[in-house]
Scaffold this active site. Sequence first.
Site, short mmCIF file in Angstrom:
data_model
loop_
_atom_site.label_atom_id
_atom_site.label_comp_id
_atom_site.label_asym_id
_atom_site.label_seq_id
_atom_site.Cartn_x
_atom_site.Cartn_y
_atom_site.Cartn_z
N VAL A 103 0.84 -1.21 0.00
CA VAL A 103 0.00 0.00 0.00
C VAL A 103 0.87 1.25 0.00
CG1 VAL A 103 -1.68 1.31 1.36
CG2 VAL A 103 -1.97 -1.15 1.07
N LEU A 117 1.67 3.34 2.73
CA LEU A 117 1.30 4.42 3.66
C LEU A 117 0.43 5.51 3.04
CD1 LEU A 117 4.67 4.86 5.61
CD2 LEU A 117 2.56 3.85 6.46
N CYS A 130 7.86 0.02 8.10
CA CYS A 130 7.04 -0.20 6.91
C CYS A 130 7.94 -0.59 5.74
CB CYS A 130 6.25 1.05 6.53
SG CYS A 130 5.32 0.80 5.02
N LYS A 145 7.19 0.07 16.86
CA LYS A 145 6.83 -1.14 16.11
C LYS A 145 8.03 -1.64 15.32
CE LYS A 145 3.15 -3.02 13.17
NZ LYS A 145 1.85 -2.71 12.53
N ASN A 160 6.01 -6.21 12.40
CA ASN A 160 5.43 -5.67 11.17
C ASN A 160 5.54 -6.76 10.10
OD1 ASN A 160 4.59 -3.90 9.06
ND2 ASN A 160 5.43 -2.17 10.17
N THR A 161 5.18 -6.45 8.87
CA THR A 161 5.13 -7.48 7.84
C THR A 161 6.53 -7.94 7.42
OG1 THR A 161 5.01 -5.78 6.16
CG2 THR A 161 2.93 -6.74 6.90
N GLY A 180 -0.73 -12.26 7.82
CA GLY A 180 -1.72 -13.34 7.86
C GLY A 180 -1.19 -14.55 8.61
N GLY A 189 1.09 -10.68 14.48
CA GLY A 189 1.62 -11.43 13.35
C GLY A 189 0.82 -12.70 13.19
N GLY A 190 -0.23 -12.62 12.39
CA GLY A 190 -1.00 -13.81 12.07
C GLY A 190 -1.98 -14.28 13.12
#
Lengths: 254, 305
Positions: B72, B74, B131, B166, B193-194, B218, B244-245
């Site tokens: 995305v 931000l 991010c 984070k 974070n991802t 996920g 996280g998931g």
Amino acid sequence: MKQITDFKLMESIDYGKSVWQRYRSPVPLPFIEAGQFVQVRVDDSPDTYLRRPISIHDVDPTQNEISLLVQKVGDGTRHLAALTAGAMVNMVLPLGNSFSLPQSDRERILLVGGGIGIAPLFYLGKILKSKGITPQFLLGGKTKGDLIRREAYEKIAPVACTTEDGSFGEKGFVTQHSVWDHAVFDRVYVCGPKPMMKAVAARCKEKDLWCEVSLENLMACGLGACLCCVENTTEGHVCVCKEGPIFNIRRLLW
Amino acid sequence: MVNETIQLGKGLVLRNPVLTASGTFGYGEEYTDFVSMSDLGGIIVKGTTLHPREGNPYPRMAETASGMLNCVGLQNKGIAHFIETIYPRICNFDTNVILNLSGSNIDDYVQGAERINALDKIPAIELNVSCPNVRQGGMAFGVSCSGISQVVSEVRKVYHKHLIVKLSPNVTDISEIAKAAEAAGADSLSLINTLMGMSIDAETRRPRLSMTTGGLSGACVKPVALRMVWQVSKAVRIPIIGLGGISNATDAVEFMLAGASAIQIGTANFIDPAISAKVVRGIAEYCARTGFEKVSDLTGQLIVG
């Protein structure tokens, strides 16, 4: 108000590349407008993690029923299409905005659908009919078999068809159909593959016709939270799931 | 009755350990048909930057096995818009409304934090130094001890409420980064974070995301996240918010056992918009069933050996 509901599949008819399915809710349906969609959770399909956004094809508030046309695209939609009567399916609905309805019953309306994009135009046609407007349908497919449930559309309004192979209706694309030359329209509503919608939008712009299209960008949440399904518009990136899926072509950078 | 209250320190008290993760719950308004805000420990609203950002081009999402990638980037309308338009609408939500703050340089973070510090009803900032989807800044600060130390200590000077930092999982040793954030003045840490990933469409031979790479989230990331929460909990003294998931209450309990004091629900909100409130109930039920009088007693109760 949006709801999460376990619907019961009442009936499913297979059309090869797609299915028509009728679902009943155990609770009163929320008010649903033409052009809105559901997010379907596909259970027991290991490759399907996210919900699948699917247009609402028809609504029967007296029975608390909705129907969907599901095209078999990937594992999720194939799994959904394979369900049989009695299956329970969890849906979030109703999502998105809706088609803008005409101001007067004298307006002349063209509903252009391509492939599975014919789905939301059925409910729109029914609503227009209930308001005293008989629209003109223009449905296109690659071949005759794509023009599913044509008889149901014909019960609402006249249906013009095109097929790319000429197996039914006029041969070619919806933009080439003679209905454009023989009639005048005040509003054109379109749903189908993006190249087809862009072609219809270009034609409408050329003729200075009012036109709304229904987009189906890849989405995750369906609620305007994840910002994945954005379309670039005159106001920047906006969520197709929340501010759409229906857009006036003047807002799009097509 | 199980006591669900969680004290994260520095004025941040949660009525229960469940927060919603930034970028997965909008500004809360998108979910009010499904969840009562008063059921949640808090919501962490969409990542916000000092200046508006259009984000990355479409397509921004690709589904993966038990998860999804996003790039995305931000997208947000900037802090001024948040303060003038969004804050008045959500500041009276009966829950902790926490802002996720991102930036592309230290000045942006500091100016952003100063402005948020002035908002009475925002009890905490979650500083996003992780991010993966922005070219400048973002994760760049979160992948080195010196970078995180610099941004956290500068923000700490101007931000006087609870500061959550984070963390990115895209590092060699997350414990070292965590210690640097703690030393620089973080009040708590949220992780993860991802994870950086990518997806390719073999038919078109093209990446599925406009930016080629994106952040994986996920159910599929849970084991990695759980391991990192456990490692970091051994390395720092400040509270940890695990994410996280997490898809159900059992997942949430696992994160608390591994050392988290609170948890966040992220991608699972997309699959079940009502999941956050269900997880709240499920954690309390677990505690009642297993004899924990306080949910906070779960933290770090992993039995090893």
